[in-house]
Design a protein around this motif. Structure first.
Motif, PDB file in Angstrom:
ATOM      1  N   ASP A 190      -0.842  -6.824  -0.243  1.00 57.59           N
ATOM      2  CA  ASP A 190      -0.840  -7.554   1.035  1.00 57.59           C
ATOM      3  C   ASP A 190      -1.172  -6.617   2.189  1.00 57.59           C
ATOM      4  O   ASP A 190      -1.937  -6.971   3.092  1.00 57.59           O
ATOM      5  N   LEU A 191      -0.573  -5.415   2.180  1.00 54.45           N
ATOM      6  CA  LEU A 191      -0.858  -4.448   3.236  1.00 54.45           C
ATOM      7  C   LEU A 191      -2.320  -4.033   3.208  1.00 54.45           C
ATOM      8  O   LEU A 191      -2.975  -3.957   4.246  1.00 54.45           O
ATOM      9  N   GLU A 192      -2.829  -3.775   2.008  1.00 55.45           N
ATOM     10  CA  GLU A 192      -4.235  -3.366   1.877  1.00 55.45           C
ATOM     11  C   GLU A 192      -5.167  -4.471   2.367  1.00 55.45           C
ATOM     12  O   GLU A 192      -6.136  -4.194   3.090  1.00 55.45           O
ATOM     13  N   ALA A 193      -4.863  -5.702   1.999  1.00 57.47           N
ATOM     14  CA  ALA A 193      -5.712  -6.826   2.423  1.00 57.47           C
ATOM     15  C   ALA A 193      -5.711  -6.980   3.944  1.00 57.47           C
ATOM     16  O   ALA A 193      -6.706  -7.404   4.536  1.00 57.47           O
ATOM     17  N   ALA A 194      -4.596  -6.613   4.580  1.00 58.09           N
ATOM     18  CA  ALA A 194      -4.492  -6.712   6.039  1.00 58.09           C
ATOM     19  C   ALA A 194      -4.975  -5.439   6.729  1.00 58.09           C
ATOM     20  O   ALA A 194      -4.945  -5.348   7.957  1.00 58.09           O
ATOM     21  N   GLY A 195      -5.379  -4.440   5.942  1.00 55.69           N
ATOM     22  CA  GLY A 195      -5.869  -3.185   6.524  1.00 55.69           C
ATOM     23  C   GLY A 195      -4.759  -2.306   7.082  1.00 55.69           C
ATOM     24  O   GLY A 195      -4.992  -1.518   7.993  1.00 55.69           O
ATOM     25  N   ILE A 196      -3.578  -2.416   6.517  1.00 57.58           N
ATOM     26  CA  ILE A 196      -2.419  -1.650   7.006  1.00 57.58           C
ATOM     27  C   ILE A 196      -2.183  -0.447   6.107  1.00 57.58           C
ATOM     28  O   ILE A 196      -2.054  -0.592   4.889  1.00 57.58           O
ATOM     29  N   GLU A 197      -2.142   0.737   6.703  1.00 53.18           N
ATOM     30  CA  GLU A 197      -1.827   1.955   5.960  1.00 53.18           C
ATOM     31  C   GLU A 197      -0.381   2.331   6.201  1.00 53.18           C
ATOM     32  O   GLU A 197       0.092   2.284   7.339  1.00 53.18           O
ATOM     33  N   CYS A 216       4.430  -6.188  11.888  1.00 54.09           N
ATOM     34  CA  CYS A 216       4.744  -7.281  12.814  1.00 54.09           C
ATOM     35  C   CYS A 216       3.739  -8.420  12.645  1.00 54.09           C
ATOM     36  O   CYS A 216       4.118  -9.601  12.688  1.00 54.09           O
ATOM     37  N   GLY A 217       2.470  -8.075  12.436  1.00 57.48           N
ATOM     38  CA  GLY A 217       1.459  -9.100  12.206  1.00 57.48           C
ATOM     39  C   GLY A 217       1.736  -9.894  10.945  1.00 57.48           C
ATOM     40  O   GLY A 217       1.618 -11.129  10.939  1.00 57.48           O
ATOM     41  N   LEU A 218       2.112  -9.212   9.876  1.00 57.03           N
ATOM     42  CA  LEU A 218       2.420  -9.909   8.628  1.00 57.03           C
ATOM     43  C   LEU A 218       3.623 -10.838   8.793  1.00 57.03           C
ATOM     44  O   LEU A 218       3.645 -11.941   8.245  1.00 57.03           O
ATOM     45  N   PHE A 219       4.623 -10.378   9.540  1.00 54.16           N
ATOM     46  CA  PHE A 219       5.821 -11.190   9.770  1.00 54.16           C
ATOM     47  C   PHE A 219       5.638 -12.197  10.908  1.00 54.16           C
ATOM     48  O   PHE A 219       6.534 -12.978  11.185  1.00 54.16           O
ATOM     49  N   ASP A 220       4.480 -12.139  11.599  1.00 55.67           N
ATOM     50  CA  ASP A 220       4.215 -13.001  12.748  1.00 55.67           C
ATOM     51  C   ASP A 220       5.341 -12.863  13.785  1.00 55.67           C
ATOM     52  O   ASP A 220       5.957 -13.835  14.195  1.00 55.67           O
TER      53      ASP A 220
END
Length: 173
Positions: free
Chosen positions: A156-163, A52-56
């Motif tokens: 992108d997920l790794e850079a945002a800290g998303i597992e 959700c954060g990535l998609f704003d």
């Protein structure tokens, strides 16, 4: 019976690209966990929140969190659709071993008719689930607008800290 080496093929490889379909699947999992938390629910929630954060995009996952405001009715329909998708099934869902039942049906002389019926019902349920997912994609696409075409990578997920989390559909019943 499948040979041992074929068990790995029963679970597909996890995605490496993350678009609206992955957001939808994560949303359905979290809505399901809101009602009946399963193993690794916190990890699925963190994954969903990260997407959700990535998609704003802020998506309520329960009636309590839906509240009032912009898009409240669309959010309600999104919840209803996810919950309806989870309820869609057959009377045979959840059977891990049904050998004794199948023998009894054969003994009653209705085994073959039962197997044909199961096949037809399974096809109808699969079609219904696909339509539910299409509706969820449509609603999410409407909420996202131009952002609906965004696709993120593992980097992108790794850079945002998303597992990535284990989806509910891959957990044992």
């Amino acid at each position: 019976m499948l040979p041992d080496e074929d068990y790995a093929s029963l679970v597909p490889n996890p995605p490496t690209r993350f678009g609206v379909g992955e957001l939808r699947d994560a949303y359905v999992d979290v809505v399901t966990d809101e009602r009946n938390p399963r193993w690794m629910a916190a990890e699925r929630r963190a994954y969903f929140d990260g997407l959700c954060g990535l998609f704003d995009l802020d998506l309520p996952t329960s009636r309590q969190s839906a509240g009032r405001g912009r898009n409240q009715y669309v959010h309600g329909l999104l919840l209803d659709t996810a919950e309806s998708l989870q309820r869609t099934g057959t009377p045979w869902d959840g059977y891990l071993v049904a050998g004794a039942l199948l023998k009894e049906l054969d003994h009653l002389g209705i085994g073959e008719a039962h197997r044909e019926f199961v096949s037809e019902l399974r096809a109808a349920v699969d079609a219904s689930r696909a339509k539910h997912r299409e509706l969820l994609d449509l609603l999410l696409g409407g909420l996202l607008g131009e952002r609906a075409n965004q696709v993120f990578t593992l980097d992108d997920l790794e850079a945002a800290g998303i597992e990535r989390a284990v989806p509910i559909r891959y957990l044992p019943d």
